[in-house]
Design a protein around this motif. Structure first.
Motif, PDB file in Angstrom:
ATOM      1  N   LEU A 140      49.985  30.562  23.419  1.00 40.89           N
ATOM      2  CA  LEU A 140      50.703  30.767  22.154  1.00 40.89           C
ATOM      3  C   LEU A 140      50.920  32.252  21.878  1.00 40.89           C
ATOM      4  O   LEU A 140      51.996  32.653  21.415  1.00 40.89           O
ATOM      5  N   MET A 141      49.918  33.062  22.139  1.00 46.41           N
ATOM      6  CA  MET A 141      50.065  34.501  21.921  1.00 46.41           C
ATOM      7  C   MET A 141      51.164  35.080  22.806  1.00 46.41           C
ATOM      8  O   MET A 141      51.997  35.882  22.347  1.00 46.41           O
ATOM      9  N   LYS A 142      51.171  34.694  24.076  1.00 42.18           N
ATOM     10  CA  LYS A 142      52.168  35.229  25.001  1.00 42.18           C
ATOM     11  C   LYS A 142      53.562  34.709  24.680  1.00 42.18           C
ATOM     12  O   LYS A 142      54.537  35.474  24.685  1.00 42.18           O
ATOM     13  N   HIS A 159      46.455  18.229  12.420  1.00 45.27           N
ATOM     14  CA  HIS A 159      46.967  17.331  13.459  1.00 45.27           C
ATOM     15  C   HIS A 159      47.923  16.352  12.789  1.00 45.27           C
ATOM     16  O   HIS A 159      47.514  15.564  11.939  1.00 45.27           O
ATOM     17  N   ILE A 160      49.194  16.417  13.164  1.00 47.55           N
ATOM     18  CA  ILE A 160      50.217  15.534  12.583  1.00 47.55           C
ATOM     19  C   ILE A 160      50.973  14.878  13.732  1.00 47.55           C
ATOM     20  O   ILE A 160      51.737  15.536  14.442  1.00 47.55           O
ATOM     21  N   ASP A 161      50.746  13.594  13.928  1.00 46.96           N
ATOM     22  CA  ASP A 161      51.405  12.837  14.999  1.00 46.96           C
ATOM     23  C   ASP A 161      51.169  13.517  16.348  1.00 46.96           C
ATOM     24  O   ASP A 161      50.038  13.679  16.766  1.00 46.96           O
ATOM     25  N   ASP A 162      52.242  13.963  17.010  1.00 46.61           N
ATOM     26  CA  ASP A 162      52.104  14.517  18.361  1.00 46.61           C
ATOM     27  C   ASP A 162      52.078  16.040  18.367  1.00 46.61           C
ATOM     28  O   ASP A 162      52.263  16.668  19.406  1.00 46.61           O
ATOM     29  N   ARG A 163      51.828  16.646  17.236  1.00 48.24           N
ATOM     30  CA  ARG A 163      51.812  18.107  17.161  1.00 48.24           C
ATOM     31  C   ARG A 163      50.569  18.614  16.445  1.00 48.24           C
ATOM     32  O   ARG A 163      49.951  17.899  15.665  1.00 48.24           O
ATOM     33  N   ILE A 164      50.216  19.840  16.764  1.00 43.97           N
ATOM     34  CA  ILE A 164      49.115  20.516  16.098  1.00 43.97           C
ATOM     35  C   ILE A 164      49.684  21.761  15.447  1.00 43.97           C
ATOM     36  O   ILE A 164      50.387  22.548  16.096  1.00 43.97           O
ATOM     37  N   LEU A 165      49.401  21.940  14.179  1.00 44.42           N
ATOM     38  CA  LEU A 165      49.862  23.117  13.447  1.00 44.42           C
ATOM     39  C   LEU A 165      48.703  24.091  13.289  1.00 44.42           C
ATOM     40  O   LEU A 165      47.658  23.745  12.743  1.00 44.42           O
ATOM     41  N   PHE A 166      48.896  25.303  13.779  1.00 45.69           N
ATOM     42  CA  PHE A 166      47.905  26.366  13.648  1.00 45.69           C
ATOM     43  C   PHE A 166      48.417  27.378  12.620  1.00 45.69           C
ATOM     44  O   PHE A 166      49.509  27.938  12.784  1.00 45.69           O
ATOM     45  N   PHE A 167      47.611  27.612  11.604  1.00 41.76           N
ATOM     46  CA  PHE A 167      47.987  28.545  10.539  1.00 41.76           C
ATOM     47  C   PHE A 167      47.348  29.905  10.834  1.00 41.76           C
ATOM     48  O   PHE A 167      46.139  30.059  10.749  1.00 41.76           O
ATOM     49  N   ASN A 168      48.196  30.856  11.181  1.00 38.09           N
ATOM     50  CA  ASN A 168      47.718  32.190  11.522  1.00 38.09           C
ATOM     51  C   ASN A 168      47.666  33.066  10.267  1.00 38.09           C
ATOM     52  O   ASN A 168      48.645  33.178   9.527  1.00 38.09           O
ATOM     53  N   GLU A 209      54.530  21.306  25.931  1.00 38.90           N
ATOM     54  CA  GLU A 209      54.282  22.658  25.433  1.00 38.90           C
ATOM     55  C   GLU A 209      55.551  23.480  25.250  1.00 38.90           C
ATOM     56  O   GLU A 209      55.592  24.389  24.421  1.00 38.90           O
ATOM     57  N   ASN A 210      56.604  23.163  25.996  1.00 39.08           N
ATOM     58  CA  ASN A 210      57.838  23.929  25.862  1.00 39.08           C
ATOM     59  C   ASN A 210      58.530  23.702  24.524  1.00 39.08           C
ATOM     60  O   ASN A 210      59.414  24.468  24.129  1.00 39.08           O
ATOM     61  N   ARG A 211      58.134  22.647  23.804  1.00 44.62           N
ATOM     62  CA  ARG A 211      58.715  22.380  22.477  1.00 44.62           C
ATOM     63  C   ARG A 211      58.037  23.208  21.391  1.00 44.62           C
ATOM     64  O   ARG A 211      58.507  23.232  20.242  1.00 44.62           O
ATOM     65  N   SER A 212      56.957  23.862  21.725  1.00 46.58           N
ATOM     66  CA  SER A 212      56.199  24.620  20.727  1.00 46.58           C
ATOM     67  C   SER A 212      57.068  25.717  20.121  1.00 46.58           C
ATOM     68  O   SER A 212      57.959  26.268  20.767  1.00 46.58           O
ATOM     69  N   ARG A 213      56.790  26.033  18.865  1.00 44.31           N
ATOM     70  CA  ARG A 213      57.560  27.074  18.188  1.00 44.31           C
ATOM     71  C   ARG A 213      56.692  27.797  17.167  1.00 44.31           C
ATOM     72  O   ARG A 213      55.624  27.316  16.782  1.00 44.31           O
ATOM     73  N   TYR A 214      57.173  28.944  16.760  1.00 44.50           N
ATOM     74  CA  TYR A 214      56.490  29.767  15.761  1.00 44.50           C
ATOM     75  C   TYR A 214      57.385  29.897  14.537  1.00 44.50           C
ATOM     76  O   TYR A 214      58.568  30.256  14.664  1.00 44.50           O
TER      77      TYR A 214
END
Length: 273
Positions: free
Chosen positions: A115-117, A133-142, A161-166
């Motif tokens: 995620l950092m990279k 944790h919501i369905d098929d995603r994990i939300l990280f609050f920075n 993982e390619n669907r991940s976004r910030y």
């Protein structure tokens, strides 16, 4: 939309020095502490504290800052509890999964590094303070208490993982001090979060507390956050839903006093229109 917030003391729990996250489920409060190697469980009916060992080490509690796991988040998906280290140093990349019986301990550094990279967040700015944790995603609050003040949500898809976004989030100042995410909880199709104002530009060192605020945004992350100041001057680090009524919601909040007092105060926050 204007909301009315009423903050009250809900319960005092002896035997916990500090709390960084909590989940209310089944008449129990499940609590993590950033300087402890236990997962705590407080049964409200019995008024009794239980402990689950996460990692055998010495000391088990009041672990020095340089060597603590810094567990800042606890998430519940309806079946299991997920505990996450903040990722703010190389020693803080642990994840634990507890289903009420069995405990799994994982090194989560690969995901944090990915995620950092991927989103070009430096180690100095990476500090996970809340997880959902919501369905098929994990939300990280920075939490934006690093040198560049990066408040944002990292939306991670473990199976893709390619669907991940910030998603960067602009949060207002409170009493003249910048605020940063400290935890979040899901209520229906909305996310309620807390953010604290701490006068320190470091993910490692503590600073002077200027208060906390409650925020709301849609679970699809398409809405801009709405925020309201929480009464009094506390460093709230955990939020969980206790109950919902026709006229509003009741949350439970825990605060990190940054002290070694062996008593935790859990607060109730009543939110009405």
């Amino acid at each position: 939309m204007m909301l009315k917030l009423i903050l009250e003391t809900f319960i005092r729990i002896s035997g916990i020095a500090a709390a960084s996250g909590l989940v209310y489920h089944g008449e129990e409060l499940h609590i993590v502490s950033d300087n402890s190697n236990y997962l705590y469980h407080y049964h409200l009916g019995e008024q009794r504290l239980y402990k689950t060992v996460l990692l055998e080490a010495s000391p088990m509690e009041n672990v020095p800052k340089a060597s603590k796991m810094d567990l800042e988040s606890i998430a519940f998906d309806g079946k299991s509890y997920y505990l996450y280290g903040s990722g703010s140093t190389g020693r803080r990349n642990d994840r634990f999964i507890w289903d009420g019986k069995q405990l799994v301990h994982e090194d989560y550094s690969r995901v944090y590094t990915l995620l950092m990279k991927k989103f070009r967040i430096s180690e100095e700015d990476f500090n996970i303070e809340g997880v959902l944790h919501i369905d098929d995603r994990i939300l990280f609050f920075n939490r934006g208490n690093g040198p560049n003040g990066i408040n944002g949500i990292l939306e991670y898809y473990p199976a893709s993982e390619n669907r991940s976004r910030y998603i960067p989030m602009a949060l207002p100042t409170l009493n003249g001090v910048a605020t940063g995410f400290s935890d979040a909880t899901l209520v229906g199709n909305d996310i309620y979060f807390i953010a604290t104002a701490e006068d320190a530009k470091s993910t490692y060192d503590d600073g002077e507390i200027a208060g906390s605020m409650l925020g709301k945004l849609s679970a699809d992350l398409r809405s801009a956050p709405e925020v309201w100041p929480i009464p009094e001057n506390h460093k709230f680090e955990g939020i969980t839903l206790k109950e919902a009524h026709e006229d509003g919601l009741v949350f439970l909040l825990c605060a990190d006093s940054d002290s070694e007092d062996e008593q935790l105060i859990v607060y109730s926050l009543k939110v009405t229109n």
